[in-house]
Design an enzyme around this catalytic site. Sequence first.
Site, PDB file in Angstrom:
ATOM      1  N   ASP A  78      30.023  48.263 -42.663  1.00 46.83           N
ATOM      2  CA  ASP A  78      31.441  48.258 -43.000  1.00 46.83           C
ATOM      3  C   ASP A  78      32.065  46.896 -42.698  1.00 46.83           C
ATOM      4  O   ASP A  78      31.710  46.247 -41.711  1.00 46.83           O
ATOM      5  CB  ASP A  78      32.157  49.347 -42.194  1.00 46.83           C
ATOM      6  CG  ASP A  78      33.532  49.666 -42.751  1.00 46.83           C
ATOM      7  OD1 ASP A  78      33.823  49.283 -43.897  1.00 46.83           O
ATOM      8  OD2 ASP A  78      34.324  50.303 -42.028  1.00 46.83           O
ATOM      9  N   GLY A 105      34.459  43.546 -47.374  1.00 42.88           N
ATOM     10  CA  GLY A 105      35.650  43.144 -48.114  1.00 42.88           C
ATOM     11  C   GLY A 105      36.696  42.499 -47.225  1.00 42.88           C
ATOM     12  O   GLY A 105      37.283  41.465 -47.568  1.00 42.88           O
ATOM     13  N   HIS A 158      30.670  40.977 -50.015  1.00 43.21           N
ATOM     14  CA  HIS A 158      29.506  41.814 -50.317  1.00 43.21           C
ATOM     15  C   HIS A 158      28.237  40.960 -50.419  1.00 43.21           C
ATOM     16  O   HIS A 158      27.156  41.370 -49.988  1.00 43.21           O
ATOM     17  CB  HIS A 158      29.730  42.587 -51.616  1.00 43.21           C
ATOM     18  CG  HIS A 158      30.810  43.628 -51.519  1.00 43.21           C
ATOM     19  ND1 HIS A 158      30.849  44.556 -50.493  1.00 43.21           N
ATOM     20  CD2 HIS A 158      31.892  43.883 -52.300  1.00 43.21           C
ATOM     21  CE1 HIS A 158      31.903  45.338 -50.657  1.00 43.21           C
ATOM     22  NE2 HIS A 158      32.558  44.944 -51.738  1.00 43.21           N
ATOM     23  N   SER A 218      28.276  54.827 -50.786  1.00 40.01           N
ATOM     24  CA  SER A 218      28.450  56.274 -50.640  1.00 40.01           C
ATOM     25  C   SER A 218      28.878  56.904 -51.963  1.00 40.01           C
ATOM     26  O   SER A 218      29.304  56.216 -52.903  1.00 40.01           O
ATOM     27  CB  SER A 218      29.498  56.572 -49.569  1.00 40.01           C
ATOM     28  OG  SER A 218      30.795  56.294 -50.063  1.00 40.01           O
ATOM     29  N   GLU A 268      31.509  58.459 -52.311  1.00 40.70           N
ATOM     30  CA  GLU A 268      32.954  58.209 -52.402  1.00 40.70           C
ATOM     31  C   GLU A 268      33.271  56.783 -52.872  1.00 40.70           C
ATOM     32  O   GLU A 268      34.402  56.519 -53.322  1.00 40.70           O
ATOM     33  CB  GLU A 268      33.625  58.450 -51.042  1.00 40.70           C
ATOM     34  CG  GLU A 268      33.647  59.916 -50.606  1.00 40.70           C
ATOM     35  CD  GLU A 268      32.312  60.404 -50.065  1.00 40.70           C
ATOM     36  OE1 GLU A 268      32.076  61.630 -50.077  1.00 40.70           O
ATOM     37  OE2 GLU A 268      31.492  59.558 -49.638  1.00 40.70           O
ATOM     38  N   LEU A 274       8.128  48.328 -40.310  1.00 36.12           N
ATOM     39  CA  LEU A 274       9.397  49.047 -40.263  1.00 36.12           C
ATOM     40  C   LEU A 274       9.610  49.863 -41.535  1.00 36.12           C
ATOM     41  O   LEU A 274       9.384  49.374 -42.645  1.00 36.12           O
ATOM     42  CB  LEU A 274      10.543  48.046 -40.106  1.00 36.12           C
ATOM     43  CG  LEU A 274      11.961  48.618 -40.193  1.00 36.12           C
ATOM     44  CD1 LEU A 274      12.340  49.300 -38.894  1.00 36.12           C
ATOM     45  CD2 LEU A 274      12.961  47.518 -40.524  1.00 36.12           C
ATOM     46  N   ARG A 291      34.526  56.555 -37.343  1.00 37.54           N
ATOM     47  CA  ARG A 291      34.239  57.799 -38.043  1.00 37.54           C
ATOM     48  C   ARG A 291      32.857  57.704 -38.697  1.00 37.54           C
ATOM     49  O   ARG A 291      32.305  56.621 -38.850  1.00 37.54           O
ATOM     50  CB  ARG A 291      35.315  58.110 -39.084  1.00 37.54           C
ATOM     51  CG  ARG A 291      35.544  57.013 -40.108  1.00 37.54           C
ATOM     52  CD  ARG A 291      36.604  57.423 -41.133  1.00 37.54           C
ATOM     53  NE  ARG A 291      36.876  56.344 -42.074  1.00 37.54           N
ATOM     54  CZ  ARG A 291      37.856  55.449 -41.932  1.00 37.54           C
ATOM     55  NH1 ARG A 291      38.642  55.505 -40.871  1.00 37.54           N
ATOM     56  NH2 ARG A 291      38.032  54.500 -42.824  1.00 37.54           N
ATOM     57  N   SER A 347      32.024  59.079 -41.858  1.00 35.88           N
ATOM     58  CA  SER A 347      32.137  58.863 -43.301  1.00 35.88           C
ATOM     59  C   SER A 347      31.003  59.516 -44.098  1.00 35.88           C
ATOM     60  O   SER A 347      30.412  58.889 -44.990  1.00 35.88           O
ATOM     61  CB  SER A 347      32.228  57.359 -43.618  1.00 35.88           C
ATOM     62  OG  SER A 347      33.409  56.805 -43.092  1.00 35.88           O
TER      63      SER A 347
END
Length: 242
Positions: A16, A19, A33, A61, A63, A127, A190, A192
Amino acid sequence: MSEKQNCPRHVAIILDGNGRWAERQGRERTFGHEAGAENVKTIVREAGHMGIERLTLYAFSTENWKRPQPEVDFLMELFKDYLFEQLRDLMKDGVQLHVVGERSRLSEGLRREIESCEADTRDNTGLILNVAINYGGRDEIVHAARQLAEEVKEGKLSPEDITEEAIGERLYPSDAADVDLLIRTGGESRISNFLLWQISYSELYFTPVLWPDFTVEELHKAVAWYGGRDRRFGGLNEEVAQ
Protein backbone atom coordinates in the site's frame (compact mmCIF):
# COMPACT_ATOMS: atom_id res chain seq x y z
CA MET A 1 18.60 -17.30 18.55
CA SER A 2 19.55 -15.97 15.10
CA GLU A 3 17.13 -14.02 12.90
CA LYS A 4 17.06 -16.92 10.45
CA GLN A 5 16.11 -19.42 13.17
CA ASN A 6 13.30 -17.14 14.38
CA CYS A 7 12.13 -16.19 10.89
CA PRO A 8 8.45 -16.53 9.92
CA ARG A 9 7.94 -19.28 7.37
CA HIS A 10 5.19 -17.43 5.47
CA VAL A 11 5.02 -13.65 5.18
CA ALA A 12 2.21 -11.79 3.40
CA ILE A 13 2.45 -8.11 2.45
CA ILE A 14 -0.27 -5.63 1.46
CA LEU A 15 1.63 -3.31 -0.89
CA ASP A 16 0.00 0.00 0.00
CA GLY A 17 1.02 3.59 -0.64
CA ASN A 18 2.35 3.68 -4.22
CA GLY A 19 -0.03 6.42 -5.37
CA ARG A 20 0.46 8.59 -2.29
CA TRP A 21 4.24 8.18 -2.60
CA ALA A 22 4.09 9.62 -6.13
CA GLU A 23 1.69 12.42 -5.21
CA ARG A 24 3.99 13.57 -2.40
CA GLN A 25 6.66 14.07 -5.04
CA GLY A 26 4.33 15.93 -7.37
CA ARG A 27 4.19 13.01 -9.82
CA GLU A 28 1.41 10.95 -11.38
CA ARG A 29 0.18 7.94 -9.39
CA THR A 30 1.49 5.66 -12.15
CA PHE A 31 5.03 6.75 -11.27
CA GLY A 32 4.48 5.32 -7.78
CA HIS A 33 3.23 2.03 -9.18
CA GLU A 34 6.40 1.72 -11.27
CA ALA A 35 8.54 2.41 -8.21
CA GLY A 36 6.53 -0.12 -6.22
CA ALA A 37 7.02 -2.79 -8.88
CA GLU A 38 10.76 -2.13 -8.86
CA ASN A 39 10.82 -2.60 -5.09
CA VAL A 40 9.20 -6.03 -5.36
CA LYS A 41 12.36 -7.61 -6.73
CA THR A 42 14.50 -6.19 -3.91
CA ILE A 43 12.18 -7.42 -1.15
CA VAL A 44 11.57 -10.83 -2.73
CA ARG A 45 15.29 -11.46 -3.05
CA GLU A 46 16.00 -10.39 0.53
CA ALA A 47 13.13 -12.50 1.88
CA GLY A 48 14.70 -15.56 0.31
CA HIS A 49 18.10 -14.73 1.77
CA MET A 50 16.56 -14.32 5.23
CA GLY A 51 15.10 -17.81 5.21
CA ILE A 52 11.45 -16.92 4.58
CA GLU A 53 9.93 -19.88 2.73
CA ARG A 54 6.78 -18.27 1.31
CA LEU A 55 5.98 -14.66 0.43
CA THR A 56 2.51 -13.57 -0.70
CA LEU A 57 2.09 -10.07 -2.17
CA TYR A 58 -1.28 -8.31 -2.55
CA ALA A 59 -0.83 -6.62 -5.92
CA PHE A 60 -4.41 -6.02 -7.12
CA SER A 61 -7.66 -6.71 -5.27
CA THR A 62 -11.14 -7.40 -6.64
CA GLU A 63 -12.08 -3.95 -5.31
CA ASN A 64 -9.27 -2.22 -7.22
CA TRP A 65 -11.34 -2.40 -10.44
CA LYS A 66 -13.24 0.60 -8.97
CA ARG A 67 -10.21 2.83 -9.54
CA PRO A 68 -10.11 5.21 -12.55
CA GLN A 69 -9.92 3.17 -15.76
CA PRO A 70 -6.61 4.71 -16.94
CA GLU A 71 -4.95 3.65 -13.66
CA VAL A 72 -6.40 0.13 -13.91
CA ASP A 73 -5.23 -0.17 -17.53
CA PHE A 74 -1.76 1.00 -16.52
CA LEU A 75 -1.55 -1.56 -13.71
CA MET A 76 -2.59 -4.42 -16.00
CA GLU A 77 0.10 -3.45 -18.51
CA LEU A 78 2.60 -3.04 -15.68
CA PHE A 79 1.91 -6.59 -14.53
CA LYS A 80 2.33 -7.97 -18.04
CA ASP A 81 5.30 -5.99 -19.31
CA TYR A 82 7.29 -5.07 -16.21
CA LEU A 83 6.47 -6.94 -13.03
CA PHE A 84 6.84 -10.41 -14.51
CA GLU A 85 9.99 -9.33 -16.33
CA GLN A 86 11.37 -8.44 -12.91
CA LEU A 87 10.26 -11.78 -11.51
CA ARG A 88 12.00 -13.66 -14.32
CA ASP A 89 15.20 -11.96 -13.20
CA LEU A 90 14.79 -13.85 -9.93
CA MET A 91 15.12 -17.22 -11.67
CA LYS A 92 18.76 -17.46 -10.60
CA ASP A 93 17.58 -17.12 -6.98
CA GLY A 94 15.39 -20.20 -7.40
CA VAL A 95 12.09 -18.34 -6.89
CA GLN A 96 8.93 -20.33 -7.69
CA LEU A 97 5.96 -18.20 -8.80
CA HIS A 98 2.23 -18.68 -8.26
CA VAL A 99 -0.46 -16.14 -9.14
CA VAL A 100 -3.45 -16.23 -6.79
CA GLY A 101 -6.88 -14.92 -7.76
CA GLU A 102 -9.67 -15.13 -10.31
CA ARG A 103 -8.02 -14.94 -13.73
CA SER A 104 -11.08 -14.82 -15.98
CA ARG A 105 -11.26 -11.00 -15.89
CA LEU A 106 -7.59 -10.61 -16.83
CA SER A 107 -6.58 -10.07 -20.44
CA GLU A 108 -5.57 -13.04 -22.54
CA GLY A 109 -2.05 -11.62 -22.87
CA LEU A 110 -1.64 -11.30 -19.11
CA ARG A 111 -3.02 -14.80 -18.54
CA ARG A 112 -0.49 -16.19 -21.02
CA GLU A 113 2.35 -14.36 -19.27
CA ILE A 114 1.23 -15.71 -15.90
CA GLU A 115 1.06 -19.27 -17.21
CA SER A 116 4.48 -18.91 -18.81
CA CYS A 117 6.09 -17.59 -15.60
CA GLU A 118 4.51 -20.32 -13.52
CA ALA A 119 5.69 -23.01 -15.93
CA ASP A 120 9.22 -21.59 -16.13
CA THR A 121 9.62 -21.53 -12.34
CA ARG A 122 7.73 -24.72 -11.45
CA ASP A 123 10.85 -26.75 -10.67
CA ASN A 124 12.61 -24.02 -8.68
CA THR A 125 13.34 -24.91 -5.07
CA GLY A 126 13.88 -21.49 -3.48
CA LEU A 127 11.37 -18.98 -2.11
CA ILE A 128 7.73 -19.63 -3.09
CA LEU A 129 6.27 -16.33 -4.28
CA ASN A 130 2.50 -15.87 -4.48
CA VAL A 131 1.31 -12.73 -6.28
CA ALA A 132 -2.37 -11.95 -5.64
CA ILE A 133 -4.00 -10.36 -8.72
CA ASN A 134 -7.77 -9.85 -8.93
CA TYR A 135 -7.91 -11.47 -5.52
CA GLY A 136 -10.50 -11.15 -2.76
CA GLY A 137 -10.58 -13.16 0.45
CA ARG A 138 -14.36 -13.42 0.53
CA ASP A 139 -14.47 -14.44 -3.13
CA GLU A 140 -11.94 -17.15 -2.40
CA ILE A 141 -14.05 -18.60 0.41
CA VAL A 142 -17.21 -18.41 -1.73
CA HIS A 143 -15.32 -20.23 -4.50
CA ALA A 144 -14.41 -23.03 -2.07
CA ALA A 145 -17.97 -23.23 -0.66
CA ARG A 146 -19.51 -23.53 -4.12
CA GLN A 147 -17.08 -26.30 -5.05
CA LEU A 148 -17.93 -28.21 -1.88
CA ALA A 149 -21.67 -27.73 -2.49
CA GLU A 150 -21.31 -29.15 -5.99
CA GLU A 151 -19.42 -32.16 -4.68
CA VAL A 152 -22.09 -32.81 -2.04
CA LYS A 153 -24.81 -32.43 -4.70
CA GLU A 154 -23.02 -34.95 -6.92
CA GLY A 155 -22.69 -37.39 -4.04
CA LYS A 156 -18.90 -37.18 -3.94
CA LEU A 157 -18.96 -35.78 -0.39
CA SER A 158 -21.28 -35.82 2.58
CA PRO A 159 -21.80 -32.71 4.76
CA GLU A 160 -19.77 -34.43 7.48
CA ASP A 161 -16.79 -34.45 5.12
CA ILE A 162 -16.64 -30.63 5.09
CA THR A 163 -13.77 -29.85 7.43
CA GLU A 164 -11.26 -27.02 7.71
CA GLU A 165 -8.87 -29.14 5.67
CA ALA A 166 -11.50 -29.71 2.97
CA ILE A 167 -12.14 -25.98 2.66
CA GLY A 168 -8.41 -25.19 2.64
CA GLU A 169 -7.84 -27.64 -0.20
CA ARG A 170 -10.43 -25.83 -2.34
CA LEU A 171 -9.15 -22.30 -1.98
CA TYR A 172 -7.55 -20.70 -5.02
CA PRO A 173 -4.66 -22.83 -6.33
CA SER A 174 -1.43 -21.56 -4.80
CA ASP A 175 1.11 -22.48 -2.20
CA ALA A 176 -0.40 -20.08 0.31
CA ALA A 177 -0.26 -22.01 3.56
CA ASP A 178 -1.22 -20.33 6.85
CA VAL A 179 0.45 -16.92 7.17
CA ASP A 180 2.77 -16.30 10.12
CA LEU A 181 3.32 -12.56 9.61
CA LEU A 182 1.11 -10.10 7.73
CA ILE A 183 2.70 -6.74 6.90
CA ARG A 184 0.75 -3.75 5.65
CA THR A 185 2.63 -0.70 4.43
CA GLY A 186 1.20 2.78 3.93
CA GLY A 187 -0.17 3.62 7.37
CA GLU A 188 -3.57 1.89 7.19
CA SER A 189 -4.56 -0.61 9.89
CA ARG A 190 -6.97 -2.94 8.14
CA ILE A 191 -6.88 -6.26 6.29
CA SER A 192 -8.74 -5.17 3.13
CA ASN A 193 -10.16 -8.61 2.28
CA PHE A 194 -6.74 -10.26 2.02
CA LEU A 195 -6.18 -13.96 2.81
CA LEU A 196 -9.03 -14.02 5.31
CA TRP A 197 -8.78 -17.79 5.79
CA GLN A 198 -4.98 -17.98 5.91
CA ILE A 199 -4.35 -15.16 8.42
CA SER A 200 -6.51 -16.57 11.25
CA TYR A 201 -3.50 -16.67 13.61
CA SER A 202 -1.13 -14.28 11.86
CA GLU A 203 0.82 -11.59 13.65
CA LEU A 204 -0.27 -8.25 12.15
CA TYR A 205 2.38 -5.59 11.52
CA PHE A 206 1.25 -2.15 10.33
CA THR A 207 3.81 0.44 9.28
CA PRO A 208 3.41 4.02 8.03
CA VAL A 209 6.20 3.44 5.49
CA LEU A 210 4.85 3.65 1.93
CA TRP A 211 5.60 0.59 -0.19
CA PRO A 212 8.22 2.18 -2.51
CA ASP A 213 10.12 3.23 0.65
CA PHE A 214 9.82 -0.20 2.31
CA THR A 215 13.49 -1.15 2.31
CA VAL A 216 15.39 -4.29 3.23
CA GLU A 217 15.96 -2.67 6.65
CA GLU A 218 12.20 -2.24 7.10
CA LEU A 219 11.66 -5.92 6.29
CA HIS A 220 14.26 -6.91 8.90
CA LYS A 221 12.53 -4.61 11.41
CA ALA A 222 9.18 -6.35 10.81
CA VAL A 223 10.74 -9.80 11.15
CA ALA A 224 12.52 -8.75 14.37
CA TRP A 225 9.17 -7.54 15.76
CA TYR A 226 7.64 -10.91 14.84
CA GLY A 227 10.47 -12.68 16.66
CA GLY A 228 9.46 -10.97 19.89
CA ARG A 229 5.83 -12.06 19.72
CA ASP A 230 4.43 -14.78 22.01
CA ARG A 231 2.48 -17.03 19.64
CA ARG A 232 0.08 -19.20 21.66
CA PHE A 233 -2.61 -20.02 19.06
CA GLY A 234 -5.37 -19.75 21.65
CA GLY A 235 -3.51 -21.59 24.39
CA LEU A 236 -1.22 -20.47 27.21
CA ASN A 237 2.53 -20.23 27.27
CA GLU A 238 4.33 -22.61 29.63
CA GLU A 239 5.02 -19.95 32.27
CA VAL A 240 1.36 -18.91 32.56
CA ALA A 241 0.14 -22.53 32.41
CA GLN A 242 2.23 -23.37 35.46
